[in-house]
Design an enzyme around this catalytic site. Structure first.
Site, PDB file in Angstrom:
ATOM      1  N   LYS A  95       2.369   3.632 -11.083  1.00  0.00           N
ATOM      2  CA  LYS A  95       2.182   2.279 -10.547  1.00  0.00           C
ATOM      3  C   LYS A  95       0.736   1.846 -10.787  1.00  0.00           C
ATOM      4  CE  LYS A  95       2.716  -0.282  -6.168  1.00  0.00           C
ATOM      5  NZ  LYS A  95       3.095  -0.154  -4.740  1.00  0.00           N
ATOM      6  N   SER A 108       7.033   0.317   0.289  1.00  0.00           N
ATOM      7  CA  SER A 108       6.963  -0.072  -1.124  1.00  0.00           C
ATOM      8  C   SER A 108       7.424   0.976  -2.127  1.00  0.00           C
ATOM      9  CB  SER A 108       5.538  -0.508  -1.480  1.00  0.00           C
ATOM     10  OG  SER A 108       5.252  -1.763  -0.917  1.00  0.00           O
ATOM     11  N   SER A 125       6.679  -2.957  -3.257  1.00  0.00           N
ATOM     12  CA  SER A 125       5.933  -3.435  -4.398  1.00  0.00           C
ATOM     13  C   SER A 125       5.922  -2.508  -5.610  1.00  0.00           C
ATOM     14  CB  SER A 125       4.487  -3.694  -3.978  1.00  0.00           C
ATOM     15  OG  SER A 125       3.869  -2.472  -3.597  1.00  0.00           O
TER      16      SER A 125
END
Lengths: 484, 77
Positions: A82, A181, A157
């Site tokens: 990420k 997330s 996210s």
């Protein structure tokens, strides 16, 4: 499942092939790069693709393995990160225009551990801006799309990591989780996501959202792969010792006590499809010898206010230097800016009362977890909304089950447990005692041993049309990942 | 400055135009807010403030000891 293409094989399978030199890391890496070239324009799972770095990593792994220097099960395995984990020499944007040219000099601890384990870095995956909230129509980077239906969000996210795993664009990934997330996108995209105990995985070098709520953890297609990734991400203990998350993974779960928060479930509307899948999952766990019983979750009703005040106040503190600069704050996307602003309005006493309440919630859940070994719930009350539906929700939160465990710091695992009537994935959330990831992983592995939800694959994005179908998700950056 | 200037304004006192009307934050340069942004901030803050008031009510009602504090799983009461 050996008939599956390489890019859908588990890390466990790929690792054995690499270790026995039946598969070259270079060949495997090329398969993933080709897959990314084909699918990423339609999914936008990656912000930055690093093919040259990946080829260098793969060649190094191959040379080491050839001379007998196998580093372990992650050696030669292509992974993504990420884009909140800093990577030396590779830009780290946190999904924000503000950090468009941010190229760190050093690796985050997570990136360094992946490098030391001999993994191959394919690139940096999409994150909603500074890992907060959901996509917004004027986001600078186009949001990742759900491989099961590209008009829907993949969850976030850690959206790019989930989409990449689901569509076979990496073998494993690492996400971050401040209010859900990792587990939210895992559930919406049909993959596995583990939020470990707070600080079990180092946050050093990770761009924060809210320091006291941020967690880093593995995202994979199977529980076994999550255990492998967690093993290399966890820091050594004071004596140099650390738990093994892989050994004992296939031990029986007979006698495991699973608590069902029936009142909390009733207080939070859950769709019929999700409830049906959840109860079917409980039937599977009972068939494996687990015992289920209702539990109360005292103070869970206060979790949303506590989480929002703490999260936004800590984010406001982190961002204050940029907010003070007129030209820099203009670079925030409107969605992030609107979510950040309330953080500047909370008083110190409101923040501290939230932290006091959080301590009480944690102790309450510790008492619950004296009575049962695991608490189970659906990960999300509903399956993935469309981008239009999400936009209509605005800044509203709808994550009642997952965010509890950001507040308490206890580990929490989401695994696929079914599909709704539209063919969208549903997640099962298993949460447990601090530092007892082994038990969660064992229960998850037992469930996956008895089901095949985690082996189902979304429609191929290449055969299923081109890039974005919804023009509102094109993003100001123009809808193409950067290839370095 | 009157003492009340440092108190956080209530929701219906928030103004569009300047973030400094929203709380104690004092940016070095003026931050303009649109009416929509101010409305959104006001709604969000009021919802959270109500939640914290409810929390405080329960902390008091259940005699939560004020000596207890700490967010981490290793912190013990």
């Amino acid at each position: 499942m050996n008939e599956q293409p390489l890019y859908f094989r588990s890390i466990e399978d790929l690792s054995e092939l690499i270790r026995t030199r039946a598969l070259s890391p270079v060949e495997l890496t090329e398969a993933f790069i080709t897959r990314i070239e084909e699918c990423n324009p339609a999914l936008q799972a990656y912000i930055t693709v690093t093919p040259e770095r990946a080829r260098d990593d793969a060649r190094r792994a191959e040379a080491e393995i050839t001379r007998g220097a196998w580093r372990g099960p992650l050696h030669g395995i292509p992974v993504s990160l990420k884009d909140v984990f800093e990577t030396a020499g590779v830009r780290t944007t946190a999904g924000s225009r503000l950090l468009l040219d941010h190229v760190p000099a050093e690796d985050s601890d997570v990136a360094a551990r992946l490098r030391a384990a001999g993994t191959v870095l394919l690139g940096k995956t999409m994150a909603y801006e500074f890992a907060l909230g959901t996509p917004y129509e004027d986001d600078f980077f186009p949001p990742a799309r759900n491989p099961w239906d590209r008009d829907r969000i993949p969850g976030g996210s850690s959206s790019g990591s989930a989409a990449a795993l689901s569509a076979g664009l990496c073998a494993g990934s690492v996400g971050s989780d401040t209010g859900g997330s990792i587990r939210h996108p895992a559930a919406h995209s049909g993959v596995v996501g583990l939020k470990p105990t707070y600080d079990l995985v180092s946050r050093a070098g990770t761009i924060p959202l809210a320091w006291s709520l941020d967690h880093a953890g593995p995202m994979t297609r199977s529980v076994g792969d999550a255990a492998l990734l967690l093993e290399i991400l966890v820091a050594d203990g004071p004596e140099g010792a650390r738990a093994s998350y892989v050994s004992g993974l296939d031990a029986p779960i007979r006698g495991t006590r699973i608590g069902i928060p029936e009142e909390f479930l009733a207080a939070n509307p859950v769709s019929e499809d999700v409830l049906r899948a959840f109860h079917s999952a409980l039937d599977v766990l009972r068939s494996l010898g687990a015992a289920t019983s209702p539990v109360a979750l005292p103070w869970a009703e206060h979790a949303e206010a506590m989480l929002l005040v703490i999260q936004r106040a800590e984010a406001a503190a982190y961002h204050e230097p940029w907010v003070q600069e007129e030209d820099r704050r203009a670079e925030y996307g409107r969605g992030f800016w609107e979510r950040l602003l309330p953080g500047y309005t909370f008083s110190a006493t409101e923040y501290l009362q939230a932290q006091r309440g959080r301590g009480r919630l944690r102790r309450n859940l510790e008492q619950v977890l004296d009575e049962v070994d695991v608490v189970a719930s659906p990960t999300m009350p509903r399956t993935a909304p469309t981008f239009a539906e999400q936009a209509a929700l605005g800044v509203a939160m709808n994550v009642p089950f997952i965010s509890l465990f950001n507040l308490t710091g206890q580990p929490s695992l989401s695994i696929p447990c079914g599909f709704d009537h539209q063919g969208l994935p549903i997640g099962l959330l298993l949460s447990g005692r601090a530092f007892d990831e082994q038990l969660l992983l064992r229960v998850g592995a037992a469930f996956q041993g008895a089901t095949d939800w985690h082996l189902r694959r979304p429609p191929d994005p290449v055969a299923n049309g081109g890039p974005a179908r919804d023009a509102r998700v094109a993003g100001a950056a123009g809808g193409r990942a950067t290839w370095l | 400055m009157s003492p009340s200037r440092n108190l956080r304004p209530q929701g219906d006192e928030l103004d569009a135009g300047d973030i400094s009307t929203l709380g104690s934050f004092r940016p070095a340069s003026r931050v303009r807010l649109t009416e929509a942004e101010a409305r959104m901030v006001r709604l969000f803050r009021d919802r959270c403030a109500e939640g914290i008031r409810n929390l405080l009510r329960d902390l008091r009602a259940q005699d939560e000891p004020a000596t207890v504090f700490g967010p981490g799983p290793r912190s013990r009461a």
